[in-house]
Motif scaffolding. Structure first.
Motif, PDB file in Angstrom:
ATOM      1  N   CYS A  39       0.865  -1.192   0.000  1.00 50.24           N
ATOM      2  CA  CYS A  39       0.000   0.000   0.000  1.00 50.24           C
ATOM      3  C   CYS A  39       0.894   1.233   0.000  1.00 50.24           C
ATOM      4  O   CYS A  39       1.712   1.418   0.904  1.00 50.24           O
ATOM      5  N   VAL A  41       1.932   5.233   0.182  1.00 55.11           N
ATOM      6  CA  VAL A  41       1.599   6.315   1.112  1.00 55.11           C
ATOM      7  C   VAL A  41       1.445   7.607   0.318  1.00 55.11           C
ATOM      8  O   VAL A  41       2.309   7.948  -0.492  1.00 55.11           O
ATOM      9  N   CYS A  42       0.339   8.297   0.547  1.00 53.00           N
ATOM     10  CA  CYS A  42       0.014   9.512  -0.208  1.00 53.00           C
ATOM     11  C   CYS A  42       0.028  10.699   0.750  1.00 53.00           C
ATOM     12  O   CYS A  42      -0.128  10.553   1.954  1.00 53.00           O
ATOM     13  N   THR A  44      -2.258  12.739   1.106  1.00 55.39           N
ATOM     14  CA  THR A  44      -3.590  12.787   1.740  1.00 55.39           C
ATOM     15  C   THR A  44      -3.616  11.938   3.012  1.00 55.39           C
ATOM     16  O   THR A  44      -4.293  12.286   3.981  1.00 55.39           O
ATOM     17  N   ASP A  45      -2.894  10.808   3.014  1.00 62.02           N
ATOM     18  CA  ASP A  45      -2.803  10.010   4.243  1.00 62.02           C
ATOM     19  C   ASP A  45      -2.188  10.839   5.364  1.00 62.02           C
ATOM     20  O   ASP A  45      -2.631  10.797   6.510  1.00 62.02           O
ATOM     21  N   PRO A  62      -5.737   4.113   7.751  1.00 56.60           N
ATOM     22  CA  PRO A  62      -5.529   4.874   6.511  1.00 56.60           C
ATOM     23  C   PRO A  62      -4.993   3.986   5.376  1.00 56.60           C
ATOM     24  O   PRO A  62      -4.780   2.784   5.556  1.00 56.60           O
ATOM     25  N   GLY A  63      -4.729   4.630   4.248  1.00 57.01           N
ATOM     26  CA  GLY A  63      -4.128   3.926   3.101  1.00 57.01           C
ATOM     27  C   GLY A  63      -5.130   3.712   1.990  1.00 57.01           C
ATOM     28  O   GLY A  63      -6.112   3.003   2.168  1.00 57.01           O
ATOM     29  N   HIS A  64      -4.875   4.350   0.822  1.00 53.34           N
ATOM     30  CA  HIS A  64      -5.852   4.237  -0.268  1.00 53.34           C
ATOM     31  C   HIS A  64      -5.184   3.938  -1.616  1.00 53.34           C
ATOM     32  O   HIS A  64      -5.717   4.286  -2.661  1.00 53.34           O
ATOM     33  N   TRP A  90      -8.739   5.778  -3.937  1.00 53.35           N
ATOM     34  CA  TRP A  90      -9.320   6.725  -2.974  1.00 53.35           C
ATOM     35  C   TRP A  90     -10.847   6.619  -2.935  1.00 53.35           C
ATOM     36  O   TRP A  90     -11.470   6.725  -1.898  1.00 53.35           O
ATOM     37  N   GLY A 116      -9.722   4.721   3.608  1.00 54.36           N
ATOM     38  CA  GLY A 116      -8.762   5.184   4.600  1.00 54.36           C
ATOM     39  C   GLY A 116      -9.191   6.460   5.285  1.00 54.36           C
ATOM     40  O   GLY A 116      -8.394   7.090   6.000  1.00 54.36           O
ATOM     41  N   TRP A 117     -10.442   6.863   5.075  1.00 53.36           N
ATOM     42  CA  TRP A 117     -10.993   8.069   5.713  1.00 53.36           C
ATOM     43  C   TRP A 117     -12.399   7.736   6.228  1.00 53.36           C
ATOM     44  O   TRP A 117     -12.676   7.821   7.405  1.00 53.36           O
ATOM     45  N   LEU A 315       5.641   8.131   7.093  1.00 52.77           N
ATOM     46  CA  LEU A 315       4.917   9.410   7.048  1.00 52.77           C
ATOM     47  C   LEU A 315       5.841  10.572   7.397  1.00 52.77           C
ATOM     48  O   LEU A 315       5.766  11.644   6.790  1.00 52.77           O
TER      49      LEU A 315
END
Ligand SMILES: [Zn+2]
Ligand SMILES: [Zn+2]
Length: 331
Positions: A39, A41-42, A44-45, A62-64, A90, A116-117, A315
């Motif tokens: 997965c 990491v963005c 947005t995370d 989290p995680g998309h 997402w 993830g949200w 992160l």
């Protein structure tokens, strides 16, 4: 299974993600359970974890940008079999009934939910996903390389589509992060002449190595007016700089969830049917089409692999701008 759980958003330095044991999630009607293999990491995370984006649930994984193998097929989950490889984006869900969903713009659905949200995502050994939003992955892209394609890559592709750029056209990319790095590869594949603007010398050198025809600072005019431009920097003045670089009839697509105010500009800058539009989320079709194209080109992504247990460190590196390419968590 092990999962990285966010109970309360806080600064990354306080290690907001907690690795813990949880029951294996069971897929509901129309859902799949995936065994997650990677997965990405963005940014947005990072915004969810630190609270820049307000929490939608009391506790969330989290995680998309997850890749996995279908392990359980829920009731009425059509089109998937145990053992299939699937990607998660997402977009986690939508209502199927509003005017946007009916005409293939589920990215604009007012009832849309996000991975993830609103529901648990891919920073875990297993996750569930709605079968109708899971993305089939073409052979020939490894799981770890596919993961970073699923957010920044797909949205960059949607931005290219919305910009109206044609094969061989002159395209501007303003800002040169992970998303732009994939967009330039698509644009070059389409034979476009690409102008890249950025603040940093390192970005401009990387852009040149990926085939940019010209590079410069945000306010430098490109050698010739652009047919379309995409702005990735979350800065309003960059949108105006891109607008001023456009030829008649050109479009600036703003690829940013948040933007500071756009400074006033002369109507002459917009005159001759120039336009400014935003790009919001992605559709299932964007994801499907992009993954197929990415396998054909093929798109190169640089990944920095971290074990799931090191989610907080991944992160922190992203926040400090230290990540080499895209960070990918591997259970
Ligand atoms: Zn993302
Ligand atoms: Zn809808």
């Amino acid at each position: 299974m092990r999962a990285l759980v966010l109970d309360r958003p806080r600064p990354v330095g306080e290690r907001p993600l907690d690795l813990r044991e949880r029951p294996e999630p069971s897929p509901g009607d129309g859902e799949l359970r995936l065994r997650v293999s990677a997965c990405a990491v963005c940014r947005t995370d990072l915004q969810i974890v630190t609270g820049d984006l307000p929490p939608h649930r009391r506790s969330v994984v989290p995680g998309h940008q997850a890749v996995g193998v279908v392990e359980v097929v829920g009731e009425d989950a059509e089109g998937w079999r145990v053992g299939d490889r699937a990607g998660v984006t997402w977009l986690a869900g939508f209502d199927r009934t509003c005017r946007f969903c009916r005409d293939g713009r589920e990215n604009l659905c007012e009832a849309a939910t996000f991975t993830g949200w609103d529901r648990d995502g891919g920073f875990a050994e297993a996750m569930t996903v709605r079968a109708d939003v899971a993305v089939r992955l073409p052979a020939g892209i490894a799981d770890r390389e596919a993961a970073p394609l699923l957010c920044g890559g797909v949205i960059g592709f949607r931005a290219l589509r919305l910009s109206g750029i044609q094969p061989g056209g002159r395209l501007g990319l303003y800002g040169f992060g992970a998303s732009a790095l994939q967009a330039i590869q698509v644009a070059r594949h389409w034979g476009c002449e690409v102008h890249v603007a950025s603040r940093t010398r390192a970005d401009l050198e990387r852009a040149a190595s990926f085939g940019a025809a010209s590079v410069g600072a945000y306010d430098d005019p490109p050698p010739r007016p652009l047919h379309a431009a995409i702005t990735f920097a979350p800065v309003g003045s960059v949108v105006v700089a891109a607008l001023r670089a456009l030829d008649r009839g050109g479009t600036v697509v703003v690829n940013a969830i948040h933007l500071d105010g756009i400074p006033a500009f002369d109507y002459d800058d917009l005159w001759w049917e120039r336009s400014i539009r935003s790009v919001a989320n992605v559709t299932r079709r964007d994801a499907r089409d992009y993954l197929e194209l990415a396998a054909t080109i093929p798109i190169r992504t640089e990944v920095e692999v971290h074990p799931l247990a090191d989610g907080n460190e991944a992160l922190a590196r992203l926040e400090r701008g230290e990540t080499a390419g895209a960070a990918v968590l591997v259970p």
